[in-house]
Scaffold this active site. Structure first.
Site, short mmCIF file in Angstrom:
data_model
loop_
_atom_site.label_atom_id
_atom_site.label_comp_id
_atom_site.label_asym_id
_atom_site.label_seq_id
_atom_site.Cartn_x
_atom_site.Cartn_y
_atom_site.Cartn_z
N THR A 1 0.83 -1.21 0.00
CA THR A 1 0.00 0.00 0.00
C THR A 1 0.87 1.26 0.00
OG1 THR A 1 -1.58 -1.24 1.35
CG2 THR A 1 -1.97 1.11 1.17
N ASP B 1 5.94 8.34 11.13
CA ASP B 1 6.51 9.24 10.11
C ASP B 1 5.73 10.55 9.96
OD1 ASP B 1 4.36 7.81 9.04
OD2 ASP B 1 5.10 8.05 7.01
N ASP C 1 1.82 9.68 14.00
CA ASP C 1 2.43 8.35 13.94
C ASP C 1 3.94 8.41 13.67
OD1 ASP C 1 2.35 9.13 11.28
OD2 ASP C 1 2.08 7.08 10.56
N ARG D 1 7.89 -2.65 2.69
CA ARG D 1 8.06 -2.76 4.13
C ARG D 1 8.42 -4.18 4.50
NH1 ARG D 1 3.08 0.88 6.37
NH2 ARG D 1 3.67 2.71 5.19
N SER E 1 6.09 3.77 8.59
CA SER E 1 4.93 4.47 9.13
C SER E 1 4.65 4.15 10.59
CB SER E 1 3.72 4.19 8.24
OG SER E 1 2.65 5.01 8.63
N HIS E 2 3.50 3.56 10.84
CA HIS E 2 3.05 3.30 12.20
C HIS E 2 3.51 1.94 12.71
CE1 HIS E 2 0.44 1.96 9.05
NE2 HIS E 2 0.07 0.96 9.84
N ARG F 1 -0.04 10.50 9.94
CA ARG F 1 -1.36 10.21 10.51
C ARG F 1 -1.70 11.17 11.65
NH1 ARG F 1 -2.51 3.77 10.72
NH2 ARG F 1 -2.02 3.39 8.54
N GLU G 1 -8.64 9.41 4.78
CA GLU G 1 -8.89 7.98 4.94
C GLU G 1 -9.33 7.72 6.38
OE1 GLU G 1 -6.51 5.11 2.46
OE2 GLU G 1 -4.94 6.38 3.26
N GLU G 2 -10.09 6.64 6.55
CA GLU G 2 -10.55 6.29 7.89
C GLU G 2 -9.40 5.90 8.81
OE1 GLU G 2 -9.93 2.98 8.71
OE2 GLU G 2 -9.19 2.73 6.66
N SER G 3 -8.25 5.60 8.21
CA SER G 3 -7.10 5.11 8.97
C SER G 3 -6.27 6.26 9.52
CB SER G 3 -6.26 4.22 8.07
OG SER G 3 -5.94 4.91 6.87
N LYS H 1 -0.58 12.41 3.18
CA LYS H 1 -1.42 12.82 4.29
C LYS H 1 -0.51 13.52 5.31
CE LYS H 1 -1.47 8.08 6.08
NZ LYS H 1 -1.57 7.08 5.01
C1 G1P Z 1 -3.18 1.13 5.89
C2 G1P Z 1 -4.45 1.95 5.90
C3 G1P Z 1 -4.50 2.82 4.67
C4 G1P Z 1 -3.24 3.68 4.60
C5 G1P Z 1 -2.01 2.81 4.69
C6 G1P Z 1 -0.74 3.63 4.76
O1 G1P Z 1 -3.15 0.31 4.75
O2 G1P Z 1 -5.59 1.12 5.98
O3 G1P Z 1 -5.65 3.61 4.71
O4 G1P Z 1 -3.22 4.42 3.41
O5 G1P Z 1 -2.07 1.99 5.85
O6 G1P Z 1 -0.71 4.46 5.88
P1 G1P Z 1 -3.58 -1.25 4.77
O7 G1P Z 1 -2.75 -1.90 5.85
O8 G1P Z 1 -5.03 -1.25 5.16
O9 G1P Z 1 -3.32 -1.73 3.39
ZN ZN Z 2 2.49 7.03 8.53
#
Ligand code: G1P
Ligand code: ZN
Length: 543
Positions: free
Chosen positions: A18, A279, A277, A22, A113-114, A282, A363-365, A376
């Site tokens: 995505t 980086d 988060d 990673r 990222s997170h 978020r 995004e909801e995330s 973002k």
């Molecule tokens: C997750 C989030 C998605 C976000 C991505 C990167 O991806 O659901 O919205 O863009 O992290 O931060 P997923 O693990 O669902 O593919």
């Molecule tokens: Zn991130």
């Protein structure tokens, strides 16, 4: 310049997900692993000799080592200059800002990222193009194909470059310019928001906390919130970036940002709480004993956008990822602007923003952003909320309840089942999809199925098609159940169950989301057989 061509053999697992590639740190530490992927990027992007690249990361374990390797490879691959954040640090939105501000060819961002960091945690790398956004799928797929055939990479033999002081040094024929990681970003934020109004609000006694979760936004929060906006020292908590994020999980949600959640639920809670988060892209927004879902946050920002000077002229349009609630759609409809529904992942927003079709997206995330960069942006969302709060003189909770009273409430929750065996997760998805032909028209309690599909998206700008983006079951009243497999995990599979029910009646807006969604949750489990198929009684994380 002493350029070495190092023989290597291809890896077959360097497929970006995505958001970039990673893997566990140990995978990246394997001989040639990082180098092969970087060479694959350089081979595909076709930078003209002498181009400028931006480089930085979230400071997680292995950031420093990887930065040195990439600098030496950039020099060997003909780049003229690399702008690198001091100590190898750049938040993801700051990297996007720097790419755009200096018109560079692109940038490489080091982050997972997170995901947790440390020697046994995760590492990641992604390439962003000249617009400052994540490379589109046609580039990431070409990089993957290249990585499966790569037989050597180029690197200069040179001592490591000192990155602790701002200024330029030479690495072979290439210039390495160490830049302040915060300055350009802070200047951009100051151009978008009413810093005077926020300063006055804070001077008037408004209290806030920002949890940097020992990740990259500590220095950004310190400079912007405490120094420029005058919030007292201690407003930023967990502000020192650490390679292992203090052994925490730098994901700003109710589970992992528990220190902030406790403060905001405490007796002497501040007026506003926020977290970012690993980086810095978020955000989580909290009022006193009140959680704002990211889907609602996007809608509230859209509805109040013109209160911020950078958005005073109004919005061209908004976009949200498919699993994000339709709260923003309702605002867009009222404003008479388009609302686009894209697959999960920020890379799908870039084309819409470049074509000036949308200004805001989310995004909801816990991701919200705008066309000021092409990522973002966590602190940006925090500042947007502070700007709105300063102008409206209402509490976070009052703003959200008034919003629901006007637009109705899209009650929303996401249930994550992390670390599942891949075949069990795939089995759940297949089982759900196998029922699709018979579902439309069926009734489950008060819900009647309107449609079901495997979401696919045709980019309105370049016509590219993305399929397999999540299983949707939509009901006649606008409620939805979505099943989707994560594309960012590094171990096993993560199944995400997204639940949304529309509630127009203000008398019911105080309901707890899990209770309001109980009916839909039951339907989702009946249809998917998730529990027997995975052996999991409870989700790992509920947001
Ligand atoms: C997750 C989030 C998605 C976000 C991505 C990167 O991806 O659901 O919205 O863009 O992290 O931060 P997923 O693990 O669902 O593919
Ligand atoms: Zn991130």
């Amino acid at each position: 310049m002493n350029i070495q061509t190092v023989p290597s053999s291809p890896f077959d697992d360097q497929k970006p997900g995505t958001s970039g590639l990673r893997k566990k740190v140990s995978v990246f530490q394997a001989p040639h692993y990082l180098e092969n992927f970087v060479q694959s990027i350089f081979d595909i992007i076709g930078a003209v000799p002498g181009s400028t690249l931006v480089l930085g990361g979230d400071g997680r374990y292995y950031n420093r080592e990887a930065i040195q390797v990439i600098l030496k490879m950039a020099a060997a691959n003909g780049f003229g200059k690399v702008l690198v954040g001091r100590d190898g640090i750049l938040s993801t939105p700051a990297a996007s800002c720097v790419i755009r501000k200096y018109g560079t060819f692109g940038g490489i961002i080091l982050s997972a990222s997170h995901n947790p960091g440390g020697s046994d945690g995760d590492f990641g790398i992604k390439y962003n193009t000249a617009n400052g956004g994540p490379a589109p799928e046609k580039i990431t797929e070409a990089v993957f194909a290249r990585s499966r055939a790569l037989e050597s990479y180029r690197i200069v033999e040179a001592p490591d470059v000192a990155l602790d002081r701002i200024g330029a040094t030479a690495l072979g024929d290439m210039a390495v310019e160490v830049i302040d990681p915060v300055a350009d970003y802070a200047e951009l934020m100051e151009s978008l928001f009413d810093f005077d109004a926020i300063r006055a609000m804070i001077r008037g006694g408004f209290r806030l906390r920002f949890d940097a979760m020992h990740a990259v936004t500590g220095p950004y929060g310190g400079e912007i919130l405490e120094k420029r906006l005058g919030a007292p020292a201690g407003t930023v908590i967990n502000g020192e970036p650490l390679p292992d994020f203090g052994k925490g999980h730098p994901d700003p949600n109710l589970t992992y940002a528990h220190e902030l959640v406790e403060i905001m639920n405490g007796a002497d809670a501040p007026d506003f709480g926020a977290a970012s988060d690993g980086d810095g892209d978020r955000n989580m927004i909290l009022g006193r004993r009140f959680f704002v879902t990211p889907s609602d946050s996007l809608a509230v920002i859209a509805a109040n956008a013109t209160l911020a000077p950078g958005y005073a002229a109004g919005l061209a349009g908004v976009a949200r990822s498919m699993p994000t609630s339709a709260a923003a759609d309702r605002v867009a409809a009222k404003l008479g602007i388009p609302c686009y529904e894209t697959p999960t992942g920020w890379k799908f927003f870039g084309n819409l923003m470049d074509a000036e079709k949308v200004t805001l997206c989310g995004e909801e995330s816990f991701g919200t952003g705008s066309s000021h960069v092409r990522e973002k942006d966590g602190l940006w969302a925090v500042l947007f909320w502070l700007n709105i709060l300063a102008k409206k003189s209402l509490s976070v909770e009052e703003i959200v309840y008034r919003h629901w009273a006007e637009y109705g409430r899209n009650v929303y929750s996401r249930h994550d089942y992390e670390g599942l065996p891949s075949d069990a997760a795939a089995g759940v998805m297949a089982h759900v999809e196998s029922q699709f032909p018979a579902l439309p028209g069926q009734r489950f309690g008060g819900y009647q199925v309107k449609f079901c599909d495997d979401f696919s998206y045709t980019d309105p700008i370049d016509g590219s098609v993305s399929t397999g983006q999540g299983l949707r079951i939509g009901f006649e009243d606008g409620s939805r159940i979505v099943f989707r497999l994560s594309g960012t995990g590094t171990e096993g599979a993560t199944l995400r169950l997204y639940l949304e029910a529309f509630e127009p009646d203000p008398a019911k807006h105080h309901a707890d989301a899990q209770q309001a969604l109980a009916g839909l949750i039951g339907i989702a489990h009946d249809l998917s057989q998730l529990k027997p198929r995975t052996g999991r009684e409870q989700p790992t994380v509920i947001t």
